[in-house]
Design a protein around this motif. Structure first.
Motif, PDB file in Angstrom:
ATOM      1  N   GLY A   1      20.614  24.912 -53.282  1.00  7.71           N
ATOM      2  CA  GLY A   1      20.684  26.232 -52.663  1.00  7.71           C
ATOM      3  C   GLY A   1      19.718  26.268 -51.505  1.00  7.71           C
ATOM      4  O   GLY A   1      18.765  25.487 -51.450  1.00  7.71           O
ATOM      5  N   GLY A   2      19.953  27.156 -50.567  1.00  6.31           N
ATOM      6  CA  GLY A   2      19.092  27.255 -49.402  1.00  6.31           C
ATOM      7  C   GLY A   2      17.715  27.787 -49.749  1.00  6.31           C
ATOM      8  O   GLY A   2      17.502  28.404 -50.804  1.00  6.31           O
ATOM      9  N   ILE A   3      16.774  27.571 -48.867  1.00  8.47           N
ATOM     10  CA  ILE A   3      15.423  28.062 -49.068  1.00  8.47           C
ATOM     11  C   ILE A   3      15.448  29.574 -49.239  1.00  8.47           C
ATOM     12  O   ILE A   3      16.127  30.296 -48.513  1.00  8.47           O
ATOM     13  N   GLY A   4      14.756  30.056 -50.277  1.00  8.73           N
ATOM     14  CA  GLY A   4      14.715  31.479 -50.561  1.00  8.73           C
ATOM     15  C   GLY A   4      15.897  32.007 -51.334  1.00  8.73           C
ATOM     16  O   GLY A   4      16.009  33.213 -51.562  1.00  8.73           O
ATOM     17  N   SER A   5      16.789  31.125 -51.797  1.00  8.39           N
ATOM     18  CA  SER A   5      17.993  31.576 -52.506  1.00  8.39           C
ATOM     19  C   SER A   5      17.727  31.925 -53.961  1.00  8.39           C
ATOM     20  O   SER A   5      18.514  32.646 -54.592  1.00  8.39           O
TER      21      SER A   5
ATOM     22  N   THR B   1      18.383  38.824 -47.555  1.00  8.23           N
ATOM     23  CA  THR B   1      17.599  38.800 -48.792  1.00  8.23           C
ATOM     24  C   THR B   1      16.665  37.602 -48.816  1.00  8.23           C
ATOM     25  O   THR B   1      15.499  37.707 -49.237  1.00  8.23           O
ATOM     26  N   ARG B   2      17.157  36.466 -48.352  1.00 11.14           N
ATOM     27  CA  ARG B   2      16.313  35.262 -48.320  1.00 11.14           C
ATOM     28  C   ARG B   2      15.124  35.462 -47.385  1.00 11.14           C
ATOM     29  O   ARG B   2      13.996  35.056 -47.702  1.00 11.14           O
ATOM     30  N   LEU B   3      15.364  36.064 -46.238  1.00 12.30           N
ATOM     31  CA  LEU B   3      14.267  36.323 -45.296  1.00 12.30           C
ATOM     32  C   LEU B   3      13.220  37.239 -45.919  1.00 12.30           C
ATOM     33  O   LEU B   3      12.005  37.008 -45.772  1.00 12.30           O
ATOM     34  N   GLU B   4      13.676  38.261 -46.630  1.00 16.58           N
ATOM     35  CA  GLU B   4      12.739  39.172 -47.290  1.00 16.58           C
ATOM     36  C   GLU B   4      11.923  38.444 -48.344  1.00 16.58           C
ATOM     37  O   GLU B   4      10.702  38.643 -48.461  1.00 16.58           O
ATOM     38  N   ARG B   5      12.562  37.594 -49.121  1.00 17.42           N
ATOM     39  CA  ARG B   5      11.843  36.855 -50.172  1.00 17.42           C
ATOM     40  C   ARG B   5      10.829  35.871 -49.591  1.00 17.42           C
ATOM     41  O   ARG B   5       9.723  35.717 -50.109  1.00 17.42           O
ATOM     42  N   LEU B   6      11.207  35.191 -48.523  1.00 16.83           N
ATOM     43  CA  LEU B   6      10.289  34.226 -47.912  1.00 16.83           C
ATOM     44  C   LEU B   6       9.062  34.920 -47.341  1.00 16.83           C
ATOM     45  O   LEU B   6       7.945  34.384 -47.410  1.00 16.83           O
ATOM     46  N   ALA B   7       9.247  36.101 -46.788  1.00 20.97           N
ATOM     47  CA  ALA B   7       8.101  36.864 -46.273  1.00 20.97           C
ATOM     48  C   ALA B   7       7.235  37.376 -47.421  1.00 20.97           C
ATOM     49  O   ALA B   7       5.999  37.279 -47.377  1.00 20.97           O
ATOM     50  N   ARG B   8       7.877  37.902 -48.469  1.00 22.69           N
ATOM     51  CA  ARG B   8       7.142  38.495 -49.586  1.00 22.69           C
ATOM     52  C   ARG B   8       6.461  37.449 -50.459  1.00 22.69           C
ATOM     53  O   ARG B   8       5.290  37.579 -50.828  1.00 22.69           O
ATOM     54  N   ASP B   9       7.194  36.379 -50.810  1.00 20.11           N
ATOM     55  CA  ASP B   9       6.692  35.420 -51.798  1.00 20.11           C
ATOM     56  C   ASP B   9       5.897  34.271 -51.195  1.00 20.11           C
ATOM     57  O   ASP B   9       5.050  33.679 -51.859  1.00 20.11           O
TER      58      ASP B   9
ATOM     59  N   GLU C   1      13.594  31.799 -40.328  1.00 16.62           N
ATOM     60  CA  GLU C   1      14.897  31.596 -39.692  1.00 16.62           C
ATOM     61  C   GLU C   1      15.082  30.140 -39.281  1.00 16.62           C
ATOM     62  O   GLU C   1      16.177  29.584 -39.393  1.00 16.62           O
ATOM     63  N   ARG C   2      14.012  29.512 -38.803  1.00 16.47           N
ATOM     64  CA  ARG C   2      14.091  28.107 -38.411  1.00 16.47           C
ATOM     65  C   ARG C   2      14.381  27.232 -39.631  1.00 16.47           C
ATOM     66  O   ARG C   2      15.211  26.313 -39.565  1.00 16.47           O
ATOM     67  N   ARG C   3      13.720  27.514 -40.738  1.00 17.48           N
ATOM     68  CA  ARG C   3      13.935  26.721 -41.958  1.00 17.48           C
ATOM     69  C   ARG C   3      15.378  26.875 -42.465  1.00 17.48           C
ATOM     70  O   ARG C   3      16.007  25.902 -42.875  1.00 17.48           O
ATOM     71  N   ILE C   4      15.874  28.104 -42.445  1.00 16.22           N
ATOM     72  CA  ILE C   4      17.234  28.349 -42.915  1.00 16.22           C
ATOM     73  C   ILE C   4      18.250  27.644 -42.016  1.00 16.22           C
ATOM     74  O   ILE C   4      19.210  27.022 -42.494  1.00 16.22           O
ATOM     75  N   ALA C   5      18.037  27.716 -40.708  1.00  8.56           N
ATOM     76  CA  ALA C   5      18.970  27.104 -39.756  1.00  8.56           C
ATOM     77  C   ALA C   5      18.986  25.589 -39.871  1.00  8.56           C
ATOM     78  O   ALA C   5      19.999  24.947 -39.549  1.00  8.56           O
ATOM     79  N   ALA C   6      17.893  24.983 -40.334  1.00  4.69           N
ATOM     80  CA  ALA C   6      17.811  23.527 -40.438  1.00  4.69           C
ATOM     81  C   ALA C   6      18.587  22.981 -41.630  1.00  4.69           C
ATOM     82  O   ALA C   6      18.824  21.774 -41.718  1.00  4.69           O
TER      83      ALA C   6
END
Length: 393
Positions: free
Chosen positions: A8-12, A136-144, A153-158
Motif C-alpha cells: 500500500g502507498g505511504i500513509g495508507s 486522507t494519506r496527506l493528513e495522516r502523514l502530517a499528523r503522525d 506529495e513527493r513521496r506519494i508521487a514516487a
C-alpha cells in the motif's frame, strides 16, 4: 504455507493491517526491517557498500547513513544498480530464511512497500493492497509523522498509483474509515479467505466451481486471469510452452459462470504428471482427482485426454486445463474462443446453451466441452470461419 503479499502507498495504513493480521495469527516478514538488518553495522552487506561507495556513506557511529547513500545513488542509475546488486540478494535470502522458519501451516505475510513497483506479485498466493484516498494519506502523514505537505506529495508521487496497485491486487482493503472498520475487514478476510485458503493449499484441495450461476459481463475476468497467469508462469517457467485465457470468461462482454478457464500448453502429458503437477499445486492450483478428457470434434474421433487442475483459493474458482501444444483439444479451445469473440450471434447462442446446461446439471460446473449438439454445429461454423479468415492459434 500460504504466502501473502501486503502492500500500500505511504500513509495508507498498511502497518495497521499488518499488525491486525499478526494478532489473528499470521507470521509477518517486514521488508523494510529485513533491508535494514542486512546492512546493519558488522554485516558483510554494509562492508560491501562501504567498499563500493566509500565510508562517506557512514554516520558518526559507523552505521549506514541512508540520506548520504541516497544522495549518491538517487540520480545515478549505475550506482543504484550496484547498490541493488549488494542488497537485493541478501534481502531475498534473509526473507527465505524467515519464511522457512515458520510452521508448515503458517500464513506468512510479507509487508513489502514496493511490491508492485518491483514486480513481486506473482511470487505470492495472494496480494492484499491497502488503499486510502490521497487527501486522507496527506493528513495522516502530517499528523503522525510531522511531514510537510510538499514532502508527503513527493513521496506519494514516487510510488505506484492506485490504479497500478489495484491491477496487482487480489484483495483491496479500503482504509478511509475508522480503525475498528479496518479491523473488521481484516478479520473477515482472515476467517473467510486466508484460513480456508491455507487449509486447501496444505491439503491440496480444489475449490469447486459452484452451482454454475451466470455472472454479469462487467466482471473484470481479464484482470483476474492476468494475475493467475503470472503466478502459473512464475511456477512453471519454461515448462509452460504457452498460457491462454479460454472459455466464456475470455470473451469480452459475454456473461458467464464466474470461473476462470486457463489453458497451459505442455510438450506431452507425461510432463504434466511429475514435478509440473507439484509446482502447480504449490502455487495454489492442485490437481483435480480423476481422469479427464474433452469430447472430440467431430464426434467419434477419439477422446482428447488432458490434465485438470483447480484453485485452492475459496474466492477464485479456476479450471486449469493442461493440454499438449498443437493437439486437437488445445486448438479447439483457442478456435472456439476466437470465433465467439468475432461472432456476436454465436456468443448469444452459446450463453443460452450454457444456461440450459447449468440448469439441467447444476453440480457439474460446466467443465469441458459439453455433450450438446450445438457444440458440434459450432465446431463446423468455427472451422469455416477459420478457413475464411486464415485463423491460426
Amino acid at each position: 504455507m500460504l504466502r501473502v503479499g501486503l502492500t500500500g502507498g505511504i500513509g495508507s495504513g498498511k502497518s495497521a493491517v499488518a499488525a491486525r493480521l499478526v494478532e489473528r495469527g499470521a507470521v509477518l516478514i517486514d521488508a523494510d526491517r529485513v533491508a535494514r538488518e542486512v546492512v546493519a553495522p558488522g554485516t558483510e552487506g554494509l562492508a560491501e557498500i562501504v567498499a563500493a561507495f566509500s565510508d562517506a556513506v557512514l554516520d558518526a557511529d559507523g552505521a549506514l547513513d541512508r540520506a548520504a547513500l541516497g544522495a549518491v545513488v538517487f540520480a545515478d542509475e549505475t550506482a543504484r544498480r550496484r547498490l541493488e546488486a549488494i542488497t537485493h540478494p541478501r534481502v531475498r535470502a534473509r526473507t527465505a530464511e524467515l519464511a522457512a522458519a515458520a510452521a508448515p501451516d503458517s500464513i506468512v505475510v510479507n509487508d513489502v512497500p514496493l511490491l508492485v513497483e518491483v514486480g513481486l506479485a506473482p511470487t505470492y498466493h495472494l496480494v492484499i493492497v491497502v488503499q486510502t484516498a490521497v487527501t486522507t494519506r496527506l493528513e495522516r502523514l502530517a499528523r503522525d509523522r510531522g511531514m510537510d505537505r510538499a514532502e508527503a506529495e513527493r513521496r506519494i508521487a514516487a510510488q505506484a498509483d492506485d490504479a497500478r496497485r489495484r491491477a496487482a491486487a487480489d484483495v483491496v482493503l479500503t482504509n478511509d474509515g475508522s480503525l475498528a472498520e479496518l479491523h473488521d475487514d481484516v478479520d473477515a478476510l482472515w476467517q473467510q479467505r486466508l484460513l480456508p485458503y491455507e487449509d486447501n493449499l496444505r491439503e491440496r484441495r480444489v475449490v469447486p466451481p459452484g452451482r454454475g450461476d451466470v455472472a454479469g459481463a462487467g466482471t473484470n475476468w481479464s484482470g483476474q486471469y492476468e494475475r493467475l497467469a503470472a503466478r502459473i508462469r512464475h511456477a512453471l517457467a519454461s515448462d509452460a510452452l504457452r498460457i491462454d485465457h479460454i472459455g466464456a470468461t475470455a470473451v469480452p462482454g459475454h456473461a458467464a459462470q464466474d470461473v476462470i478457464d486457463v489453458q497451459v500448453a505442455v510438450t506431452n502429458l507425461a510432463d504434466a504428471d511429475g514435478p509440473l503437477a507439484d509446482r502447480l499445486a504449490n502455487a495454489g492450483f492442485p490437481r483435480v482427482p480423476g481422469q479427464w478428457w474433452d469430447d472430440p470434434r467431430p464426434a467419434g474421433s477419439g477422446r482428447w485426454e488432458k490434465r485438470l487442475h483447480g484453485s485452492a483459493d475459496p474466492a477464485r474458482p479456476v479450471r486449469l486445463h493442461v493440454r499438449v501444444a498443437d493437439s486437437p483439444g488445445w486448438r479447439y479451445a483457442l478456435l472456439m474462443r476466437d470465433h465467439l469473440r468475432a461472432d456476436p450471434d454465436q456468443r448469444a447462442a452459446y450463453l443460452l446453451v450454457k444456461r440450459d446446461l447449468a440448469d439441467s446439471a447444476p453440480g457439474a460446473g460446466g467443465s469441458g466441452t459439453a455433450r450438446d449438439p450445438w457444440f458440434d454445429e459450432e465446431y463446423l461454423r468455427a472451422e469455416e470461419w477459420a478457413a475464411q479468415t486464415n485463423w491460426r492459434p
